[in-house]
Design an enzyme around this catalytic site. Structure first.
Site, short mmCIF file in Angstrom:
data_model
loop_
_atom_site.label_atom_id
_atom_site.label_comp_id
_atom_site.label_asym_id
_atom_site.label_seq_id
_atom_site.Cartn_x
_atom_site.Cartn_y
_atom_site.Cartn_z
N HIS A 255 0.83 -1.21 0.00
CA HIS A 255 0.00 0.00 0.00
C HIS A 255 0.87 1.26 0.00
O HIS A 255 0.68 2.17 -0.83
CB HIS A 255 -0.91 -0.02 1.23
CG HIS A 255 -1.81 1.16 1.37
ND1 HIS A 255 -3.14 1.13 1.02
CD2 HIS A 255 -1.58 2.42 1.82
CE1 HIS A 255 -3.69 2.31 1.25
NE2 HIS A 255 -2.76 3.11 1.76
N GLU A 256 1.83 1.32 0.91
CA GLU A 256 2.68 2.51 1.00
C GLU A 256 3.61 2.64 -0.21
O GLU A 256 3.96 3.76 -0.61
CB GLU A 256 3.47 2.50 2.30
CG GLU A 256 2.62 2.48 3.57
CD GLU A 256 1.57 3.59 3.63
OE1 GLU A 256 1.76 4.64 2.99
OE2 GLU A 256 0.55 3.40 4.33
N HIS A 259 1.79 4.66 -2.75
CA HIS A 259 1.93 6.10 -2.50
C HIS A 259 3.30 6.60 -2.94
O HIS A 259 3.43 7.60 -3.66
CB HIS A 259 1.77 6.38 -1.01
CG HIS A 259 0.37 6.40 -0.52
ND1 HIS A 259 -0.60 7.23 -1.03
CD2 HIS A 259 -0.24 5.70 0.48
CE1 HIS A 259 -1.74 7.04 -0.38
NE2 HIS A 259 -1.55 6.12 0.54
N GLU A 285 -4.50 7.84 -3.03
CA GLU A 285 -5.03 6.57 -2.53
C GLU A 285 -5.38 5.61 -3.67
O GLU A 285 -5.34 4.40 -3.48
CB GLU A 285 -6.26 6.82 -1.65
CG GLU A 285 -5.96 7.50 -0.33
CD GLU A 285 -5.00 6.73 0.55
OE1 GLU A 285 -4.94 5.49 0.42
OE2 GLU A 285 -4.33 7.36 1.37
#
Length: 490
Positions: A255-256, A259, A285
């Protein structure tokens, strides 16, 4: 030099100083000594005073009035600086500094209160943050809606009414799908065992590499709440480790990486300009969620991950890649948003959206938050919250003043649904590559069609240009229903 040149030179210094301030925040959440909280709060306040003074410098108004942009890029730079100048000028320097200091202190208090399961230690400082955020919102709103004024910082040109209508559209299909899943006869097996921290981190690094993370411009550290920080040549990620639950670490990392890869993928020509960062948190996101879910939780990638985890942990209690795919996507009524399955994730966001609107409007006070959270969670999920760290204390956002941020997670899911549909059409052999542990075809499509543009286009235009379609929740909802019907035999 022209007025535009003067404006851009001044802005480059402001952007550089903003990056320094962001690095102070990263340090506070990762390696700062616990006893340095008060000093860091003073440092953050001092940096905010400097940045506020620069962002409201009268010369900006003069340069903006005289600037004559010659290209689309220059025109967009002027537009974004002007927007920031107007908004920042409405907020008194005293308030900006006090907010920076108070939220820095509140972050540390939240972390301690969460660890001790002691909301009574956090709620008084949350009340201070709320009072300051309401004052800030009133200054920004100029007579308009307070929550909309805060939301503008995270998703420009979007209102709470629009988000509320979107959620009203999504909720019935999500709730119906969840009920069908939880009532299904066959339920996937849970992953059990002991998964040492060192091995989890090694696997997390391998996953980040698969997704194209540039380690020469990034790093991974541990934090209470996973986040990414930085841009351009220094974009960092964090994760957390719970030894019995390796998916927590692995999927937080992916997830990170989404980003951080967005920041790493922006055109170098936009560095240290308003175009050199993600255009909105909803778009940001979309990248973290499509990396984590549509790519990372798909059958092809989980097949690759199954073999890597089996090797790393000397076997798993899951029999084969197909059963592992179902385990990764298991739907359970858990407490934690960041660990939620795709079906229920947006329901977690809807809860927070409603609560924070009430907090900002003054309909709900900090002292009543825990009770209100627990009641709403029981209503929405049918589960009684067992402890504060699984309830109102689980997220860092409100401690650092990020009111208006939460709905962008759901917007990101909607954007990701649109992007995934377009990406699958454009890259039909993506799953073949993912099965080999190669996410490059998907990552490259996202980089070319979205990431490289940075802040060049408004959020919805960016998504619509990338996908060739109007933004709609339908692709996300259709994807979820098809995926989970297959897993659960619906």
């Amino acid at each position: 030099m022209s007025a535009f040149d003067d404006l851009l030179a001044f802005q480059r210094q402001t952007e550089a100083l903003s990056s320094v301030a962001e690095r102070l925040g990263w340090d506070q959440e990762t390696v700062m000594p616990r006893g340095a909280t008060e000093q860091r709060a003073e440092e953050m306040a001092a940096m905010e005073e400097v940045l506020h003074e620069r962002r409201t410098d009268p010369r900006l108004g003069e340069w903006l009035a005289a600037a004559e942009p010659q290209t689309e890029v220059e025109a967009r730079i002027v537009e974004l600086i002007a927007r920031d100048f107007t908004r920042t000028s409405r907020v008194p320097a005293r308030l900006a500094s006090e907010l920076a200091k108070t939220t820095s202190l509140a972050q540390g208090i939240w972390a301690e209160a969460r660890a001790k399961e002691a909301p009574e230690e956090f709620l008084p400082v949350l009340d201070q943050v709320l009072m300051l955020k309401r004052e800030q919102a009133a200054a920004l709103a100029d007579g308009g809606d307070l929550y909309d004024a805060l939301l503008e910082d995270y998703e420009p040109d979007t209102t709470a009414a629009e988000i509320g209508a979107l959620f009203d559209t999504m909720r019935p299909r999500l709730v119906a799908l969840r009920e069908d899943i939880l009532g299904a006869e066959d339920q996937p097996q849970a992953l059990t065992g002991h998964f040492p921290q060192e091995t989890q981190i090694r696997l997390a690094r391998a996953c980040a590499t698969v997704f194209g993370y540039d380690w020469s411009r990034g790093r991974i550290d541990l934090a209470v709440h996973p986040f990414s920080s930085g841009r351009w040549q220094d974009s960092r990620i964090t994760t957390r480790v719970v030894e019995p639950e390796p998916f927590n670490c692995l999927y937080s990392t992916i997830h990170e990486v989404g980003h951080s890869s967005y920041e790493q993928g922006i055109d170098d020509d936009y560095a240290l300009t308003p175009l050199g960062r993600g255009v909105s948190m909803g778009v940001h996101e979309s990248q973290s969620r499509i990396y984590e879910n549509q790519i990372g939780r798909g059958r092809a990638f989980t097949g690759w991950l199954f073999h890597r985890m089996s090797d790393a942990f000397d076997g798993l209690n899951i029999a084969d890649p197909e059963a592992f795919y179902a385990t990764v996507n298991r739907v359970t009524p858990g407490y934690i948003r960041t660990e939620s399955d795709e079906v229920q994730y947006n329901l977690h966001i809807m809860l927070r959206f409603d609560l924070e609107r009430d907090l900002v409007a003054g309909r709900l006070g900090a002292d009543d938050l825990v009770e209100a959270w627990n009641a709403r969670f029981l209503k929405d999920f049918g589960v009684t919250v067992d402890r504060p760290a699984n309830g109102a204390l689980q997220d860092v956002h409100w401690s650092v003043g990020l009111f208006g941020y939460f709905p962008t997670y759901a917007l990101g899911n909607v954007y990701a649904g649109c992007l995934n549909a377009a990406m699958r059409d454009a890259v039909p052999d993506l799953d073949e590559a993912l099965a080999r542990g190669d996410a490059a075809p998907g990552v490259e499509w996202l980089r070319e069609n979205l990431q490289r543009h940075g802040g060049l286009m408004p959020p919805r235009r960016l998504i619509e240009d990338a996908t060739g379609a109007t933004v709609s929740p339908a692709p996300l909802l259709d994807y979820l229903e098809e995926k989970f019907a297959g897993i659960y035999g619906l």
